[in-house]
Design a protein around this motif. Sequence first.
Motif, PDB file in Angstrom:
ATOM      1  N   PRO A  26       0.832  -1.200   0.000  1.00  0.00           N
ATOM      2  CA  PRO A  26       0.000   0.000   0.000  1.00  0.00           C
ATOM      3  C   PRO A  26       0.869   1.253   0.000  1.00  0.00           C
ATOM      4  O   PRO A  26       1.929   1.282   0.612  1.00  0.00           O
ATOM      5  CB  PRO A  26      -0.806  -0.119   1.297  1.00  0.00           C
ATOM      6  N   THR A  27       0.438   2.282  -0.684  1.00  0.00           N
ATOM      7  CA  THR A  27       1.193   3.528  -0.749  1.00  0.00           C
ATOM      8  C   THR A  27       1.122   4.243   0.589  1.00  0.00           C
ATOM      9  O   THR A  27       0.309   3.921   1.438  1.00  0.00           O
ATOM     10  CB  THR A  27       0.610   4.457  -1.828  1.00  0.00           C
ATOM     11  N   SER A  28       1.991   5.242   0.772  1.00  0.00           N
ATOM     12  CA  SER A  28       1.979   5.996   2.022  1.00  0.00           C
ATOM     13  C   SER A  28       0.704   6.822   2.151  1.00  0.00           C
ATOM     14  O   SER A  28       0.320   7.191   3.246  1.00  0.00           O
ATOM     15  CB  SER A  28       3.221   6.884   2.113  1.00  0.00           C
ATOM     16  N   ASP A  29       0.046   7.139   1.048  1.00  0.00           N
ATOM     17  CA  ASP A  29      -1.226   7.848   1.074  1.00  0.00           C
ATOM     18  C   ASP A  29      -2.244   7.045   0.282  1.00  0.00           C
ATOM     19  O   ASP A  29      -2.484   7.311  -0.898  1.00  0.00           O
ATOM     20  CB  ASP A  29      -1.076   9.253   0.502  1.00  0.00           C
ATOM     21  N   PRO A  30      -2.840   6.031   0.924  1.00  0.00           N
ATOM     22  CA  PRO A  30      -3.757   5.162   0.180  1.00  0.00           C
ATOM     23  C   PRO A  30      -4.991   5.883  -0.359  1.00  0.00           C
ATOM     24  O   PRO A  30      -5.508   5.503  -1.407  1.00  0.00           O
ATOM     25  CB  PRO A  30      -4.123   4.066   1.174  1.00  0.00           C
ATOM     26  N   SER A  31      -5.454   6.944   0.305  1.00  0.00           N
ATOM     27  CA  SER A  31      -6.639   7.629  -0.223  1.00  0.00           C
ATOM     28  C   SER A  31      -6.310   8.341  -1.540  1.00  0.00           C
ATOM     29  O   SER A  31      -7.123   8.363  -2.460  1.00  0.00           O
ATOM     30  CB  SER A  31      -7.229   8.598   0.792  1.00  0.00           C
ATOM     31  N   HIS A  32      -5.097   8.883  -1.638  1.00  0.00           N
ATOM     32  CA  HIS A  32      -4.681   9.518  -2.892  1.00  0.00           C
ATOM     33  C   HIS A  32      -4.574   8.466  -3.997  1.00  0.00           C
ATOM     34  O   HIS A  32      -5.053   8.684  -5.121  1.00  0.00           O
ATOM     35  CB  HIS A  32      -3.348  10.253  -2.702  1.00  0.00           C
ATOM     36  N   ALA A  33      -3.968   7.345  -3.688  1.00  0.00           N
ATOM     37  CA  ALA A  33      -3.828   6.267  -4.678  1.00  0.00           C
ATOM     38  C   ALA A  33      -5.202   5.708  -5.068  1.00  0.00           C
ATOM     39  O   ALA A  33      -5.438   5.394  -6.238  1.00  0.00           O
ATOM     40  CB  ALA A  33      -2.932   5.158  -4.129  1.00  0.00           C
ATOM     41  N   ALA A  34      -6.107   5.601  -4.110  1.00  0.00           N
ATOM     42  CA  ALA A  34      -7.458   5.101  -4.399  1.00  0.00           C
ATOM     43  C   ALA A  34      -8.199   6.066  -5.316  1.00  0.00           C
ATOM     44  O   ALA A  34      -8.869   5.650  -6.265  1.00  0.00           O
ATOM     45  CB  ALA A  34      -8.231   4.888  -3.102  1.00  0.00           C
ATOM     46  N   ALA A  62      -9.076   3.025   8.179  1.00  0.00           N
ATOM     47  CA  ALA A  62      -9.428   1.938   7.254  1.00  0.00           C
ATOM     48  C   ALA A  62     -10.900   2.011   6.844  1.00  0.00           C
ATOM     49  O   ALA A  62     -11.241   1.746   5.690  1.00  0.00           O
ATOM     50  CB  ALA A  62      -9.120   0.573   7.872  1.00  0.00           C
ATOM     51  N   LEU A  63     -11.771   2.380   7.762  1.00  0.00           N
ATOM     52  CA  LEU A  63     -13.192   2.494   7.435  1.00  0.00           C
ATOM     53  C   LEU A  63     -13.443   3.722   6.559  1.00  0.00           C
ATOM     54  O   LEU A  63     -14.245   3.665   5.619  1.00  0.00           O
ATOM     55  CB  LEU A  63     -14.041   2.536   8.703  1.00  0.00           C
ATOM     56  N   GLN A  64     -12.750   4.820   6.832  1.00  0.00           N
ATOM     57  CA  GLN A  64     -12.871   5.994   5.959  1.00  0.00           C
ATOM     58  C   GLN A  64     -12.432   5.656   4.534  1.00  0.00           C
ATOM     59  O   GLN A  64     -13.098   6.024   3.561  1.00  0.00           O
ATOM     60  CB  GLN A  64     -12.015   7.143   6.489  1.00  0.00           C
ATOM     61  N   LEU A  65     -11.330   4.927   4.413  1.00  0.00           N
ATOM     62  CA  LEU A  65     -10.832   4.531   3.099  1.00  0.00           C
ATOM     63  C   LEU A  65     -11.821   3.586   2.420  1.00  0.00           C
ATOM     64  O   LEU A  65     -12.069   3.702   1.215  1.00  0.00           O
ATOM     65  CB  LEU A  65      -9.457   3.882   3.245  1.00  0.00           C
ATOM     66  N   GLN A 121      -6.573  -4.173  -3.018  1.00  0.00           N
ATOM     67  CA  GLN A 121      -5.806  -4.429  -1.793  1.00  0.00           C
ATOM     68  C   GLN A 121      -4.411  -3.812  -1.877  1.00  0.00           C
ATOM     69  O   GLN A 121      -3.906  -3.282  -0.883  1.00  0.00           O
ATOM     70  CB  GLN A 121      -5.720  -5.928  -1.550  1.00  0.00           C
ATOM     71  N   ASP A 122      -3.795  -3.837  -3.058  1.00  0.00           N
ATOM     72  CA  ASP A 122      -2.479  -3.213  -3.224  1.00  0.00           C
ATOM     73  C   ASP A 122      -2.529  -1.710  -2.975  1.00  0.00           C
ATOM     74  O   ASP A 122      -1.547  -1.119  -2.529  1.00  0.00           O
ATOM     75  CB  ASP A 122      -1.935  -3.464  -4.634  1.00  0.00           C
ATOM     76  N   VAL A 123      -3.672  -1.105  -3.253  1.00  0.00           N
ATOM     77  CA  VAL A 123      -3.825   0.345  -3.087  1.00  0.00           C
ATOM     78  C   VAL A 123      -4.233   0.698  -1.661  1.00  0.00           C
ATOM     79  O   VAL A 123      -3.707   1.635  -1.068  1.00  0.00           O
ATOM     80  CB  VAL A 123      -4.862   0.882  -4.102  1.00  0.00           C
ATOM     81  N   THR A 124      -5.173  -0.053  -1.099  1.00  0.00           N
ATOM     82  CA  THR A 124      -5.772   0.333   0.186  1.00  0.00           C
ATOM     83  C   THR A 124      -5.231  -0.422   1.381  1.00  0.00           C
ATOM     84  O   THR A 124      -5.405   0.021   2.521  1.00  0.00           O
ATOM     85  CB  THR A 124      -7.290   0.092   0.170  1.00  0.00           C
ATOM     86  N   GLY A 125      -4.646  -1.574   1.168  1.00  0.00           N
ATOM     87  CA  GLY A 125      -4.277  -2.461   2.257  1.00  0.00           C
ATOM     88  C   GLY A 125      -5.403  -3.454   2.501  1.00  0.00           C
ATOM     89  O   GLY A 125      -6.532  -3.278   2.035  1.00  0.00           O
ATOM     90  N   ALA A 126      -5.079  -4.510   3.224  1.00  0.00           N
ATOM     91  CA  ALA A 126      -6.015  -5.627   3.417  1.00  0.00           C
ATOM     92  C   ALA A 126      -7.245  -5.248   4.232  1.00  0.00           C
ATOM     93  O   ALA A 126      -8.359  -5.677   3.909  1.00  0.00           O
ATOM     94  CB  ALA A 126      -5.295  -6.798   4.078  1.00  0.00           C
TER      95      ALA A 126
END
Length: 192
Positions: free
Chosen positions: A3-11, A49-52, A79-84
């Motif tokens: 997951p990237t350091s900023d998953p919301s940006h990547a999502a 995680a819930l916000q994402l 999952q690669d973007v947000t985490g499990a």
Amino acid sequence: MTPTSDPSHAARRLLHELGAEELDHPGGTLLAHLDRVRHRLARWSARPALQLAGLCHAFYGTGGFAPVLLLPRQRAVLQDVTGAEAESIVYLYASCDRQATYATITDHSMRFHDRFTSRTRTPTLQEKKDFAELTAANELDIAHVDSAFRERRGGDLLDLFTRLRPLLSTAAWQDCESVLGGAPRSTAGEQV
């Protein structure tokens, strides 16, 4: 890939690539709706995680929203973007067979029906809480931006959220009352 350091940006970047800003949705586009759901969860102080998951909840489509950005067999992409953790909430939400699940949603022995696999299982208490919060945030956003939806479905939603109240945070329940408090209560038992 991790997951990237900023998953919301990547999502959001993935949502753009998959056309979420081109899909119509009450209140504008799907992307605008997803952003509002994420912000609503943030106002309720939901964990990251819930916000994402709120931002990503429509990737696999839902029982109430047919367009699909990724197929369930492509879960690894999200999952690669947000985490499990966030992806598992997204899958839980998207996979819900609402008609089969809502009837026992607050029962201790609730059976969660997966519309993708046709399997059933008993979710953990945390999964029930995540599902309830995400359901509330999603439906309240639509009710807030679409007065016809609120008029037509508000009573049913308020009935559902009243049943879900033990699973909702105080902030979520207060928002339910604020958005839906004036809605006529359902007597027909229509399924939300």
